[in-house]
Design a protein around this motif. Structure first.
Motif, PDB file in Angstrom:
ATOM      1  N   ASP A 258       0.801  -1.223   0.000  1.00  0.00           N
ATOM      2  CA  ASP A 258       0.000   0.000   0.000  1.00  0.00           C
ATOM      3  C   ASP A 258       0.834   1.273   0.000  1.00  0.00           C
ATOM      4  O   ASP A 258       0.296   2.377  -0.172  1.00  0.00           O
ATOM      5  N   LEU A 259       2.145   1.140   0.171  1.00  0.00           N
ATOM      6  CA  LEU A 259       3.020   2.296   0.026  1.00  0.00           C
ATOM      7  C   LEU A 259       3.258   2.665  -1.440  1.00  0.00           C
ATOM      8  O   LEU A 259       3.629   3.807  -1.741  1.00  0.00           O
ATOM      9  N   VAL A 260       3.046   1.719  -2.355  1.00  0.00           N
ATOM     10  CA  VAL A 260       3.394   1.950  -3.759  1.00  0.00           C
ATOM     11  C   VAL A 260       2.735   3.200  -4.325  1.00  0.00           C
ATOM     12  O   VAL A 260       3.413   4.046  -4.927  1.00  0.00           O
ATOM     13  N   PRO A 261       1.408   3.385  -4.179  1.00  0.00           N
ATOM     14  CA  PRO A 261       0.813   4.602  -4.749  1.00  0.00           C
ATOM     15  C   PRO A 261       1.245   5.877  -4.033  1.00  0.00           C
ATOM     16  O   PRO A 261       1.096   6.969  -4.592  1.00  0.00           O
ATOM     17  N   GLN A 262       1.802   5.757  -2.826  1.00  0.00           N
ATOM     18  CA  GLN A 262       2.376   6.927  -2.171  1.00  0.00           C
ATOM     19  C   GLN A 262       3.773   7.214  -2.729  1.00  0.00           C
ATOM     20  O   GLN A 262       4.144   8.367  -2.932  1.00  0.00           O
ATOM     21  N   PHE A 263       4.529   6.154  -2.983  1.00  0.00           N
ATOM     22  CA  PHE A 263       5.839   6.310  -3.605  1.00  0.00           C
ATOM     23  C   PHE A 263       5.702   6.901  -5.011  1.00  0.00           C
ATOM     24  O   PHE A 263       6.497   7.751  -5.423  1.00  0.00           O
ATOM     25  N   ALA A 264       4.723   6.399  -5.761  1.00  0.00           N
ATOM     26  CA  ALA A 264       4.564   6.741  -7.178  1.00  0.00           C
ATOM     27  C   ALA A 264       3.085   6.949  -7.481  1.00  0.00           C
ATOM     28  O   ALA A 264       2.403   6.012  -7.915  1.00  0.00           O
ATOM     29  N   PRO A 265       2.566   8.144  -7.264  1.00  0.00           N
ATOM     30  CA  PRO A 265       1.134   8.384  -7.520  1.00  0.00           C
ATOM     31  C   PRO A 265       0.734   8.212  -8.985  1.00  0.00           C
ATOM     32  O   PRO A 265      -0.412   7.855  -9.274  1.00  0.00           O
ATOM     33  N   ASP A 266       1.660   8.449  -9.918  1.00  0.00           N
ATOM     34  CA  ASP A 266       1.372   8.347 -11.348  1.00  0.00           C
ATOM     35  C   ASP A 266       1.301   6.877 -11.763  1.00  0.00           C
ATOM     36  O   ASP A 266       2.268   6.133 -11.580  1.00  0.00           O
ATOM     37  N   PRO A 267       0.176   6.426 -12.343  1.00  0.00           N
ATOM     38  CA  PRO A 267       0.068   5.025 -12.768  1.00  0.00           C
ATOM     39  C   PRO A 267       1.175   4.587 -13.726  1.00  0.00           C
ATOM     40  O   PRO A 267       1.580   3.423 -13.718  1.00  0.00           O
ATOM     41  N   LYS A 268       1.699   5.512 -14.555  1.00  0.00           N
ATOM     42  CA  LYS A 268       2.789   5.146 -15.454  1.00  0.00           C
ATOM     43  C   LYS A 268       4.063   4.835 -14.670  1.00  0.00           C
ATOM     44  O   LYS A 268       4.811   3.932 -15.025  1.00  0.00           O
ATOM     45  N   ARG A 269       4.304   5.595 -13.602  1.00  0.00           N
ATOM     46  CA  ARG A 269       5.445   5.310 -12.735  1.00  0.00           C
ATOM     47  C   ARG A 269       5.255   3.968 -12.042  1.00  0.00           C
ATOM     48  O   ARG A 269       6.204   3.200 -11.868  1.00  0.00           O
ATOM     49  N   GLN A 270       4.035   3.672 -11.605  1.00  0.00           N
ATOM     50  CA  GLN A 270       3.752   2.402 -10.947  1.00  0.00           C
ATOM     51  C   GLN A 270       4.010   1.233 -11.894  1.00  0.00           C
ATOM     52  O   GLN A 270       4.620   0.226 -11.509  1.00  0.00           O
ATOM     53  N   GLN A 271       3.559   1.375 -13.136  1.00  0.00           N
ATOM     54  CA  GLN A 271       3.760   0.317 -14.125  1.00  0.00           C
ATOM     55  C   GLN A 271       5.245   0.069 -14.369  1.00  0.00           C
ATOM     56  O   GLN A 271       5.696  -1.082 -14.457  1.00  0.00           O
ATOM     57  N   ALA A 272       6.024   1.132 -14.459  1.00  0.00           N
ATOM     58  CA  ALA A 272       7.468   0.974 -14.662  1.00  0.00           C
ATOM     59  C   ALA A 272       8.106   0.300 -13.460  1.00  0.00           C
ATOM     60  O   ALA A 272       8.890  -0.649 -13.602  1.00  0.00           O
ATOM     61  N   LEU A 273       7.786   0.781 -12.271  1.00  0.00           N
ATOM     62  CA  LEU A 273       8.370   0.268 -11.035  1.00  0.00           C
ATOM     63  C   LEU A 273       8.065  -1.208 -10.830  1.00  0.00           C
ATOM     64  O   LEU A 273       8.951  -2.000 -10.487  1.00  0.00           O
ATOM     65  N   LEU A 274       6.828  -1.580 -11.040  1.00  0.00           N
ATOM     66  CA  LEU A 274       6.366  -2.912 -10.665  1.00  0.00           C
ATOM     67  C   LEU A 274       6.488  -3.952 -11.774  1.00  0.00           C
ATOM     68  O   LEU A 274       6.673  -5.141 -11.487  1.00  0.00           O
ATOM     69  N   VAL A 275       6.382  -3.516 -13.029  1.00  0.00           N
ATOM     70  CA  VAL A 275       6.285  -4.469 -14.136  1.00  0.00           C
ATOM     71  C   VAL A 275       7.412  -4.290 -15.153  1.00  0.00           C
ATOM     72  O   VAL A 275       8.210  -5.200 -15.382  1.00  0.00           O
ATOM     73  N   ASP A 276       7.481  -3.107 -15.764  1.00  0.00           N
ATOM     74  CA  ASP A 276       8.357  -2.931 -16.917  1.00  0.00           C
ATOM     75  C   ASP A 276       9.839  -2.989 -16.557  1.00  0.00           C
ATOM     76  O   ASP A 276      10.635  -3.633 -17.257  1.00  0.00           O
ATOM     77  N   ASN A 277      10.230  -2.308 -15.482  1.00  0.00           N
ATOM     78  CA  ASN A 277      11.651  -2.282 -15.116  1.00  0.00           C
ATOM     79  C   ASN A 277      12.178  -3.668 -14.750  1.00  0.00           C
ATOM     80  O   ASN A 277      13.220  -4.091 -15.270  1.00  0.00           O
ATOM     81  N   PRO A 278      11.515  -4.388 -13.840  1.00  0.00           N
ATOM     82  CA  PRO A 278      12.041  -5.730 -13.518  1.00  0.00           C
ATOM     83  C   PRO A 278      11.990  -6.681 -14.703  1.00  0.00           C
ATOM     84  O   PRO A 278      12.864  -7.548 -14.840  1.00  0.00           O
ATOM     85  N   ALA A 279      10.994  -6.522 -15.587  1.00  0.00           N
ATOM     86  CA  ALA A 279      10.943  -7.386 -16.774  1.00  0.00           C
ATOM     87  C   ALA A 279      12.158  -7.156 -17.649  1.00  0.00           C
ATOM     88  O   ALA A 279      12.733  -8.105 -18.198  1.00  0.00           O
TER      89      ALA A 279
END
Length: 285
Positions: A258-279
């Motif tokens: 639940d900290l993720v949307p506080q770390f990165a409020p922008d959904p595009k940042r969330q997608q990069a952080l959680l999915v695209d970057n580690p992939a």
């Protein structure tokens, strides 16, 4: 092995819904010790936390993929980590601990099993800096394999090691936001140096370990993580650090999700952080 019945009993579901492909880029498996013994020279002995427990947690949280990071309590015996990778090769990648005893055949076997990096501890309570001769020889061995090195540092080590880090000839990942104390804020000298390092093209930073640099509700960790993400949005990773070796308190992984949307409020940042970057870094499909 059955997961302990009480394991998830007091863990809530996160409020934030992780996207498809979300990756826990920093977690561990421990043992079971009867099958995969802990290293004789270990600095701590954890409770067993086998692959079945990790998978149950990820299913509970909505995590799709994971990077299993070899922990120092298992030393250079990577069998528990490799056993987890083999249980679901599409879902898991690994980071190993190695030394001079590893030759090309061992590296080839690790790579075939899903390992994409090696880890070195520089943290004082885990024994401090490694043998730098070994460190440099390992860098020479892995730099042509498309691997990276994971650096586990104390905040106080960032400045003294900055020249070494900047000279690394391959991608590197810094664990746990450099373990900078969140209470000291974004203006503290070690964090400023961390951001300076984060601007390098081969630098990756994990915005995990909020439970290591702060206490619940982790509000002081938020500006630290946010600044890292804004500095290098395409080279940041997130993880749970389950099962939290050497904890200062009992962390609920739902709080960390639940900290993720506080770390990165922008959904595009969330997608990069959680999915695209580690992939991209770990070669997930």
């Amino acid at each position: 092995m059955n997961v302990r019945p009480e394991f998830l009993q007091h863990r809530r579901k996160p409020t934030f819904n992780l996207p498809a492909g979300a990756t826990d880029a920093h977690c561990h498996v421990f043992g079971p010790g009867a099958v995969f013994p802990y290293a004789p020279n270990r600095k701590y002995t954890p409770d067993d936390a086998p692959k079945e427990m990790l998978r149950a947690l990820h299913d509970h949280l909505g995590v799709s993929r994971a990077v299993i990071v070899q922990a120092s309590c298992h030393g250079i015996d990577n069998r528990a980590m490799m056993d987890c990778l083999a249980s679901d090769p599409k879902r898991y990648r690994g980071v190993a601990i190695v030394d001079d005893s590893f030759g090309d055949k061992q590296y080839d076997k690790l790579h075939a099993g899903g390992v994409r990096g090696v880890r070195f501890n520089f943290v004082r309570h885990l024994g401090g800096a490694p043998d730098m001769g070994v460190f440099n020889r390992v860098m020479d061995r892995i730099k042509g394999r498309g691997w990276h090195v994971v650096l586990h540092l104390d905040a106080g080590s960032i400045e003294p090691l900055s020249d070494l880090i900047k000279a690394l000839p391959l991608p590197f990942v810094i664990d746990h936001m450099g373990r900078v104390p969140a209470k000291d804020g974004v203006e503290q000298a070690p964090f400023k140096r961390l951001l300076e390092i984060a601007r390098r093209d081969n630098a990756w930073i994990k915005v995990c370990g909020s439970e290591r640099i702060d206490m619940p509700p982790y509000d002081k960790a938020v500006p630290i993580a946010h600044a890292v993400i804004e500095t290098a949005p395409d080279r940041v990773l997130w993880g749970t650090d389950f099962p939290h070796p050497n904890p200062t308190h009992a962390a609920d992984e739902a709080d960390l999700v639940d900290l993720v949307p506080q770390f990165a409020p922008d959904p595009k940042r969330q997608q990069a952080l959680l999915v695209d970057n580690p992939a991209r870094l770990y070669g997930f499909a």
